[in-house]
Scaffold this motif. Structure first.
Motif, short mmCIF file in Angstrom:
data_model
loop_
_atom_site.label_atom_id
_atom_site.label_comp_id
_atom_site.label_asym_id
_atom_site.label_seq_id
_atom_site.Cartn_x
_atom_site.Cartn_y
_atom_site.Cartn_z
N ILE A 127 -85.12 -6.42 -0.89
CA ILE A 127 -85.28 -7.43 0.15
C ILE A 127 -84.53 -6.95 1.39
N PRO A 128 -85.19 -6.99 2.56
CA PRO A 128 -84.48 -6.60 3.78
C PRO A 128 -83.32 -7.55 4.06
N GLN A 129 -82.32 -7.04 4.76
CA GLN A 129 -81.22 -7.91 5.17
C GLN A 129 -81.79 -9.03 6.02
N PRO A 130 -81.45 -10.28 5.73
CA PRO A 130 -81.99 -11.39 6.52
C PRO A 130 -81.47 -11.39 7.95
N GLU A 131 -82.30 -11.91 8.83
CA GLU A 131 -81.93 -12.04 10.23
C GLU A 131 -81.35 -13.43 10.52
N TYR A 132 -81.92 -14.44 9.87
CA TYR A 132 -81.54 -15.83 10.11
C TYR A 132 -81.28 -16.56 8.81
N GLU A 133 -80.57 -17.66 8.96
CA GLU A 133 -80.32 -18.58 7.85
C GLU A 133 -80.63 -19.98 8.36
N GLY A 134 -81.60 -20.64 7.72
CA GLY A 134 -81.99 -21.97 8.13
C GLY A 134 -81.37 -23.04 7.26
N PHE A 135 -81.24 -24.22 7.81
CA PHE A 135 -80.64 -25.37 7.14
C PHE A 135 -79.24 -25.03 6.63
N GLY A 136 -78.50 -24.31 7.49
CA GLY A 136 -77.12 -23.96 7.15
C GLY A 136 -76.26 -25.18 6.93
N SER A 137 -76.62 -26.29 7.57
CA SER A 137 -75.86 -27.53 7.36
C SER A 137 -76.07 -28.08 5.95
N HIS A 138 -77.05 -27.58 5.23
CA HIS A 138 -77.32 -28.01 3.85
C HIS A 138 -76.75 -27.03 2.83
N ARG A 139 -76.05 -26.02 3.30
CA ARG A 139 -75.46 -25.02 2.41
C ARG A 139 -74.33 -25.67 1.62
N HIS A 140 -74.20 -25.27 0.36
CA HIS A 140 -73.09 -25.77 -0.46
C HIS A 140 -71.77 -25.25 0.08
N GLU A 141 -70.72 -26.07 -0.04
CA GLU A 141 -69.43 -25.69 0.53
C GLU A 141 -68.84 -24.46 -0.15
N TRP A 142 -69.26 -24.13 -1.37
CA TRP A 142 -68.72 -22.96 -2.08
C TRP A 142 -69.43 -21.66 -1.70
N GLN A 143 -70.50 -21.75 -0.93
CA GLN A 143 -71.23 -20.55 -0.54
C GLN A 143 -70.50 -19.82 0.58
N GLY A 144 -70.50 -18.52 0.50
CA GLY A 144 -69.92 -17.70 1.56
C GLY A 144 -70.89 -17.55 2.72
N LYS A 145 -70.40 -16.97 3.79
CA LYS A 145 -71.26 -16.68 4.95
C LYS A 145 -71.71 -15.23 4.86
N PHE A 152 -78.50 -21.37 11.54
CA PHE A 152 -78.93 -22.55 12.30
C PHE A 152 -78.70 -23.80 11.46
N LYS A 153 -78.39 -24.92 12.15
CA LYS A 153 -78.12 -26.18 11.45
C LYS A 153 -79.30 -26.58 10.58
N THR A 154 -80.49 -26.57 11.15
CA THR A 154 -81.69 -26.89 10.37
C THR A 154 -82.71 -25.78 10.60
N LYS A 155 -83.70 -26.02 11.44
CA LYS A 155 -84.75 -25.04 11.66
C LYS A 155 -84.21 -23.77 12.30
N TRP A 156 -84.70 -22.63 11.84
CA TRP A 156 -84.29 -21.34 12.40
C TRP A 156 -85.30 -20.83 13.42
N ALA A 157 -86.43 -21.49 13.55
CA ALA A 157 -87.47 -21.07 14.50
C ALA A 157 -87.89 -22.28 15.33
N GLY A 158 -88.46 -22.01 16.48
CA GLY A 158 -88.96 -23.08 17.33
C GLY A 158 -87.99 -23.46 18.43
N PRO A 159 -88.47 -24.27 19.36
CA PRO A 159 -87.66 -24.60 20.55
C PRO A 159 -86.47 -25.51 20.26
N ASP A 160 -86.50 -26.26 19.17
CA ASP A 160 -85.42 -27.20 18.92
C ASP A 160 -84.39 -26.68 17.91
N ARG A 161 -84.33 -25.38 17.72
CA ARG A 161 -83.35 -24.82 16.80
C ARG A 161 -81.96 -24.86 17.42
#
Length: 166
Positions: A127-145, A152-161
């Protein structure tokens, strides 16, 4: 004991200069991505939205939004099925395609990205290294960065990201 083949380090990036092929667990569905730039820079995204997590059966889904004409899907045994997911944040349906024999997610499509599909990358040997992470605000607190991945907080694409703070 059979030979274990799931270690991505067994599959160097250089092996996939022209294309990348993976399959579902039972082997009925084969997906080939033809893109010479697949491993030349970060590509794809991780998604923490509830629907992608459910489809992936995991705490995150690894996805690649790509032009549909760069992807070939072969359905050897006729097991490819599509579920129309209407429980989306946008209210627009997402068409989630999977292998009906083993449940492996294959792709998603939505009218938000005409001419493109979201390939579910868990079926690929590398799998290629990811460029973006969507719905980061929904990530579990134990997950690393992930270093070098824009979150992005929610959507990673579009004008309202909206980017999350580091």
């Amino acid at each position: 004991m059979p030979e274990l083949t799931g270690d991505p380090k067994q599959h160097p990036d250089s092996k996939f200069q022209d294309s990348l092929t993976g399959s579902c667990l039972c082997g009925s569905i084969t997906v080939t991505i033809k893109d010479k730039e697949l491993f030349t820079r970060p590509r794809g995204h991780l998604c923490h939205c509830s629907n992608c997590r459910k489809v992936a059966g995991s705490f995150v889904s690894s996805n690649l939004l790509i032009e549909a004409d760069k992807v070939t899907i072969d359905d050897r045994d006729g097991t490819l099925k599509t579920y129309e997911d209407r429980a989306t944040g946008s209210g627009n349906p997402v068409y989630r395609t999977f292998c009906s024999a083993d449940g492996n997610p294959v792709k998603s499509e939505t009218q938000a990205y005409p001419g493109k599909i979201v390939v579910k990358m868990g079926m690929m040997p590398r799998i290629p290294q990811p460029e973006y992470e969507g719905f980061g605000s929904h990530r579990h607190e134990w997950q690393g960065k992930h270093d070098g991945v824009t979150t992005f907080k929610t959507k990673w694409a579009g004008p309202d990201r909206e980017k999350m703070d580091a």
